[in-house]
Design a protein around this motif. Structure first.
Motif, mmCIF file in Angstrom:
data_model
loop_
_atom_site.group_PDB
_atom_site.id
_atom_site.type_symbol
_atom_site.label_atom_id
_atom_site.label_comp_id
_atom_site.label_asym_id
_atom_site.label_seq_id
_atom_site.Cartn_x
_atom_site.Cartn_y
_atom_site.Cartn_z
ATOM 1 N N GLY A 86 -20.130 15.121 -9.331
ATOM 2 C CA GLY A 86 -19.547 14.121 -8.426
ATOM 3 C C GLY A 86 -19.305 12.743 -9.028
ATOM 4 O O GLY A 86 -18.607 11.931 -8.420
ATOM 5 N N SER A 87 -19.844 12.482 -10.205
ATOM 6 C CA SER A 87 -19.607 11.149 -10.787
ATOM 7 C C SER A 87 -18.133 10.941 -11.121
ATOM 8 O O SER A 87 -17.644 9.804 -11.099
ATOM 9 C CB SER A 87 -20.441 10.955 -12.060
ATOM 10 N N ASP A 88 -17.430 12.007 -11.426
ATOM 11 C CA ASP A 88 -15.980 11.882 -11.665
ATOM 12 C C ASP A 88 -15.316 11.312 -10.412
ATOM 13 O O ASP A 88 -14.421 10.464 -10.488
ATOM 14 C CB ASP A 88 -15.341 13.263 -11.935
ATOM 15 N N THR A 89 -15.764 11.807 -9.261
ATOM 16 C CA THR A 89 -15.173 11.377 -7.989
ATOM 17 C C THR A 89 -15.506 9.913 -7.712
ATOM 18 O O THR A 89 -14.651 9.148 -7.253
ATOM 19 C CB THR A 89 -15.646 12.295 -6.857
ATOM 20 N N THR A 90 -16.747 9.516 -8.008
ATOM 21 C CA THR A 90 -17.104 8.101 -7.853
ATOM 22 C C THR A 90 -16.126 7.246 -8.665
ATOM 23 O O THR A 90 -15.603 6.245 -8.179
ATOM 24 C CB THR A 90 -18.535 7.838 -8.382
ATOM 25 N N ALA A 91 -15.889 7.672 -9.913
ATOM 26 C CA ALA A 91 -15.059 6.865 -10.809
ATOM 27 C C ALA A 91 -13.624 6.753 -10.281
ATOM 28 O O ALA A 91 -13.054 5.657 -10.235
ATOM 29 C CB ALA A 91 -15.061 7.481 -12.203
ATOM 30 N N VAL A 92 -13.055 7.876 -9.862
ATOM 31 C CA VAL A 92 -11.661 7.837 -9.419
ATOM 32 C C VAL A 92 -11.550 7.076 -8.090
ATOM 33 O O VAL A 92 -10.599 6.301 -7.881
ATOM 34 C CB VAL A 92 -11.063 9.262 -9.324
ATOM 35 N N ALA A 93 -12.530 7.259 -7.205
ATOM 36 C CA ALA A 93 -12.499 6.525 -5.930
ATOM 37 C C ALA A 93 -12.597 5.029 -6.189
ATOM 38 O O ALA A 93 -11.910 4.222 -5.556
ATOM 39 C CB ALA A 93 -13.642 6.994 -5.031
ATOM 40 N N MET A 94 -13.443 4.656 -7.118
ATOM 41 C CA MET A 94 -13.604 3.242 -7.487
ATOM 42 C C MET A 94 -12.273 2.722 -8.058
ATOM 43 O O MET A 94 -11.816 1.628 -7.696
ATOM 44 C CB MET A 94 -14.677 3.208 -8.587
ATOM 45 N N ALA A 95 -11.660 3.526 -8.939
ATOM 46 C CA ALA A 95 -10.397 3.124 -9.571
ATOM 47 C C ALA A 95 -9.304 2.953 -8.511
ATOM 48 O O ALA A 95 -8.495 2.023 -8.577
ATOM 49 C CB ALA A 95 -9.969 4.145 -10.611
ATOM 50 N N ALA A 96 -9.303 3.851 -7.511
ATOM 51 C CA ALA A 96 -8.304 3.757 -6.448
ATOM 52 C C ALA A 96 -8.530 2.480 -5.641
ATOM 53 O O ALA A 96 -7.584 1.727 -5.359
ATOM 54 C CB ALA A 96 -8.376 4.991 -5.549
ATOM 55 N N ALA A 97 -9.789 2.219 -5.277
ATOM 56 C CA ALA A 97 -10.082 1.047 -4.448
ATOM 57 C C ALA A 97 -9.769 -0.250 -5.184
ATOM 58 O O ALA A 97 -9.306 -1.216 -4.586
ATOM 59 C CB ALA A 97 -11.554 1.068 -4.025
ATOM 60 N N LEU A 98 -10.011 -0.262 -6.492
ATOM 61 C CA LEU A 98 -9.808 -1.490 -7.274
ATOM 62 C C LEU A 98 -8.377 -1.604 -7.798
ATOM 63 O O LEU A 98 -8.027 -2.581 -8.439
ATOM 64 C CB LEU A 98 -10.762 -1.497 -8.480
ATOM 65 N N LYS A 99 -7.580 -0.546 -7.534
ATOM 66 C CA LYS A 99 -6.217 -0.464 -8.109
ATOM 67 C C LYS A 99 -6.273 -0.674 -9.623
ATOM 68 O O LYS A 99 -5.517 -1.464 -10.214
ATOM 69 C CB LYS A 99 -5.277 -1.475 -7.459
ATOM 70 N N ALA A 100 -7.187 0.053 -10.260
ATOM 71 C CA ALA A 100 -7.387 -0.086 -11.707
ATOM 72 C C ALA A 100 -6.156 0.414 -12.453
ATOM 73 O O ALA A 100 -5.405 1.248 -11.949
ATOM 74 C CB ALA A 100 -8.611 0.714 -12.130
ATOM 75 N N ASP A 101 -5.969 -0.076 -13.652
ATOM 76 C CA ASP A 101 -4.820 0.362 -14.458
ATOM 77 C C ASP A 101 -4.999 1.805 -14.916
ATOM 78 O O ASP A 101 -4.033 2.541 -15.048
ATOM 79 C CB ASP A 101 -4.648 -0.562 -15.666
#
Ligand code: ADP
Ligand code: ASP
Ligand code: MG
Length: 414
Positions: A153-168
């Motif tokens: 599930g850490s992959d999901t944490t990372a992508v969800a975080m990236a989505a919320a932060l609008k990461a590059d």
């Protein structure tokens, strides 16, 4: 300046030297002027160790307490990582799931992220800090209980975080150099894919390729997060997971996946009447068990057989529930086999090509492997086989479709 989310898996932080090395890598990125959010897994083997401890004191541990326990794995790694970062002069700040605003539903052990409130992460980034978020965990938005997102599930944490932060970009650092045509630890000739579409990656992940957690791919596709899967241990480019339009050359088959974590259940002699399937599957879904590959034949003499697979971890629970259901609906018996594996071929190009499935069956037959069930969708074919033939089947399929060379056999050959 870019905003980059980087996730490091268990082997990447599987010891103090590795943690130090990752801290150094992050420092270089931050000093180049980027804003960096790091998501970490527990150190390699730690989640399994915690699970074993719980099972030693209770054969069926309470799910709420189990999540409290499992969440400590990631808590250790973020704290150690920040301490190691401070030692090399990097201003890193750890946040547990609830502190990073990862709000989930109440399903302990397989919670879904409902919302990411990234306010605190933004504040810390604005103060010039590297934010280090514990992967795999969140908090139930209604009760405040700790939850975990399911294995990987850490992959999901990372992508969800990236989505919320609008990461590059969301970089997933792991122990292989990217997404390969199949698991490179089983087939050394497997070829690294430069790009893979969200859709194919979704299938690969759902069919067992654990290089990315399926929900991370769902999130990425929904919010258009660019994922770059790459190795912690080399600087080579990995695999970009991108929309289908960005794939240059489309092969018929892009990969072979396997899953040894499922068990097969067959209910024999099910009365062929309306409402029976509902009676079978409602208690299963109420127990939070995800069913896959459901096969029902046409009935002979008013009864039919119903076969499906469930995760191995839910097998005993499912068998228990079904023995009750079986007598309620007047079915003959419930048979189960936990020693199975599902092997699958995946490829968007399959949509326009005939003969792919028969080529798969031929490759398995040539190795003397019996197919127990077959299941297809537009872009995949899956076969359930005896678990002990998994590696043999994966190698045979990889070879039959010429995946090592990146050459597809001409359409008329298949
Ligand atoms: P991490 O701990 O970094 O999250 P995982 O063990 O969850 O790493 O995922 C990486 C592993 O996924 C690899 O070591 C490899 O054995 C496995 N894997 C399965 N299928 C594939 C594939 N198609 N491409 C790359 N790796 C794969
Ligand atoms: N530590 C968790 C696991 O081992 C989550 C993860 O590594 O992604 O499954
Ligand atoms: Mg993983």
């Amino acid at each position: 300046m870019a905003l980059i989310v980087q996730k490091y898996g268990g082997t990447s932080v599987g010891g103090l030297n590795r943690i130090r090395r990752v801290a150094q890598k992050v420092k270089t990125l931050a000093e180049a002027g980027n804003q960096v959010v790091v998501v970490l897994s527990a150190m390699a083997g730690e989640t399994d160790r915690l699970l074993r401890l719980a099972q030693e004191v209770h054969p069926d541990p309470d799910e709420r307490e189990l999540d409290v326990l499992l969440a400590t794995g990631e808590q250790q790694s973020v704290a150690l990582f920040c301490i190691a970062s401070h030692a090399v002069g990097l201003d890193a700040h750890s946040l547990l799931g609830f502190q990073a605003g990862l709000l989930t539903n109440h399903r302990y052990g397989k919670a879904r992220i409902e919302l990411v409130d990234a306010l605190r992460v933004h504040e810390l980034l604005d103060q010039g800090k590297v934010v280090v978020v514990a992967g795999f965990q969140g908090v139930d938005e209604d009760t405040g209980d700790l939850t975990t997102l399911g294995r990987g599930g850490s992959d999901t944490t990372a992508v969800a975080m990236a989505a919320a932060l609008k990461a590059d970009v969301c970089e997933i650092y792991t122990d292989v150099e990217g997404v390969f045509t199949t698991d490179p630890n089983i087939v050394p000739e497997a070829r690294k894919l430069e790009r893979i579409s969200y859709e194919e990656m979704l299938e690969m992940a759902s069919l067992g390729a654990k290089v990315l957690d399926i929900r991370s791919v769902e999130f990425a596709a929904k919010f258009g997060v660019r994922i770059h899967v790459r190795s912690t241990f080399t600087d080579r480019e990995g695999t970009m997971v991108v929309p289908e339009e960005q794939i240059k050359e489309q092969l018929i088959i892009s990969g072979v996946a396997y899953n040894k974590n499922e068990a097969r259940i067959t209910i024999k002699g099910v009365p062929d009447q309306p409402g029976v399937a509902r009676k079978v599957f409602t208690p299963i879904s109420n127990a939070g068990i995800v069913v896959d590959v459901i096969i029902q034949n046409t009935s002979v003499d008013g009864t039919t057989d119903l076969t499906f697979t469930v995760p191995k971890t839910d097998y005993k629970k499912a068998m228990g529930l079904l023995s009750t259901v079986c007598s309620e609906i007047g079915a003959k018996e419930v048979l189960g086999d936990p020693n199975i594996a599902k092997v699958s071929i995946i490829g968007i190009g399959m949509r326009n090509h005939a003969g792919v499935a028969s080529k798969m069956f031929g490759a398995l037959a040539d190795e003397g492997i019996n197919i127990q069930t077959i299941n297809t969708s537009e872009i995949k074919v899956s076969c359930v086989i005896d678990e002990k033939y998994t590696e043999l089947a994966v190698r045979a399929l990889h070879k039959a479709f010429g995946l090592a060379e990146g050459l597809e056999p001409a359409a008329e050959d298949i």
